[in-house]
Enzyme design. Sequence first.
Site, PDB file in Angstrom:
ATOM      1  NE  ARG A   8     112.580   0.096  -0.140  1.00  0.00           N
ATOM      2  CZ  ARG A   8     112.216  -1.158   0.129  1.00  0.00           C
ATOM      3  NH1 ARG A   8     112.905  -2.223   0.453  1.00  0.00           N
ATOM      4  NH2 ARG A   8     111.215  -1.545  -0.060  1.00  0.00           N
ATOM      5  CB  SER A  52      64.446  14.062  -8.642  1.00  0.00           C
ATOM      6  OG  SER A  52      63.948  13.961  -7.282  1.00  0.00           O
TER       7      SER A  52
END
Length: 397
Positions: free
Chosen positions: A311, A271
């Site tokens: 497409r 930490s």
Amino acid sequence: MWGESVSLLEPGRHRVAHLADDAALLTAMVRVELAWLRALSGAGLLKPEQVAAAEQQLPSPVIDPAAVESSGNPVKPLVDALRAALPEVSAQLHRGLTSQDVLDTALMLMARNVLDHVTGSLTAAAADLARLADDHRGSVMPGRTLTRYAVPVTFGLTAAQWLAGILDARDAVATVRSALPIQCGGAAGTLSLAGELVADPVALAEDFARQLDLRWPGLPWHTRRTPVTRLGDALTQTVDALGVIAADILMLGRPEIAEVRERAVEGRGGSSTMPHKQNPVLAVLIRSAALQAPGLGAQLHLCAAQAVDQRPDGAWHAEWASCRQLLLLTATAASQTAELVAGLEVDPDTMTRHAESAATHLLAERGEVGGGPASYLGASDAFVDAVLVRWRGSRDA
């Protein structure tokens, strides 16, 4: 187009970024173009020595992001660069293909590399989970349902359930990997120009697939995006299974439970403000991946549902980042999971103590019959054996 290969906001991505970063994408697209040249050569449109010379002279192309934006995808600037560098084959380079053919096929090549990496990580994790399941088939612990005590279970069965999820995921990955297809349709999915070049354009497409060791799916899939959604589903299923393991370990590793622990590694889990903490970083990151993967998979389905005309106008483009993110997220989480379970520390004494102290709750279902938690395990041992038999069969196949 793709963003940075490794991000400070994606911890662990450095493990696998090379599998699907911009360099990997360019390499895959170049492989696709060369495979098409070899197929054209096989059809008599190029001399084999021309293709061999092109492969020898091939530069490492550098693509300008502005050119990618101007084209809407990275294929045209790549083709321009290759044609300039390979004048002897420039007339046939990319001829008969369209940009989507190249990029879709390149993504399948990248997916294959990622899936192979994922399979390796899943296999490593499975081996360690099998060991845990066998070693702890008699380690009694409280079963918990809806966050409350239920009936006794064993940690061996818990590990066996994790293993079954991993094996399910590995099977799904193998199924998808075996069916990864090329994309080959030309301008609008008809192989129109290829049909002008050769008498049998389908045979040309089949040879193209053979050159890349991918599958010819029978027809183009420009707007039928099943290969992409099937890939996304297998990846999401995999991260689901990894997420269950991580979430269980996080819960069982809470200090008030402390039945398992993520192995402490020097320099990991500290930490910035609290020196006493050793955070279970791998499990936290795997759980984070499990919270992200379903949304990415859903994005691929959303794009598939909007793949209109011959497409698509944007739906195809919107797949790219989500697909690559899901590939890398899965590969990262699978690698982290293999490391997590390899080093998992199990405390059977604490498990037994919890089970004995909660015996009144854990044995409430059986009524007044005597015996402790270890006498009320049903078919737990048989279930462990069933998963281990499956594992050994898959390992020895």
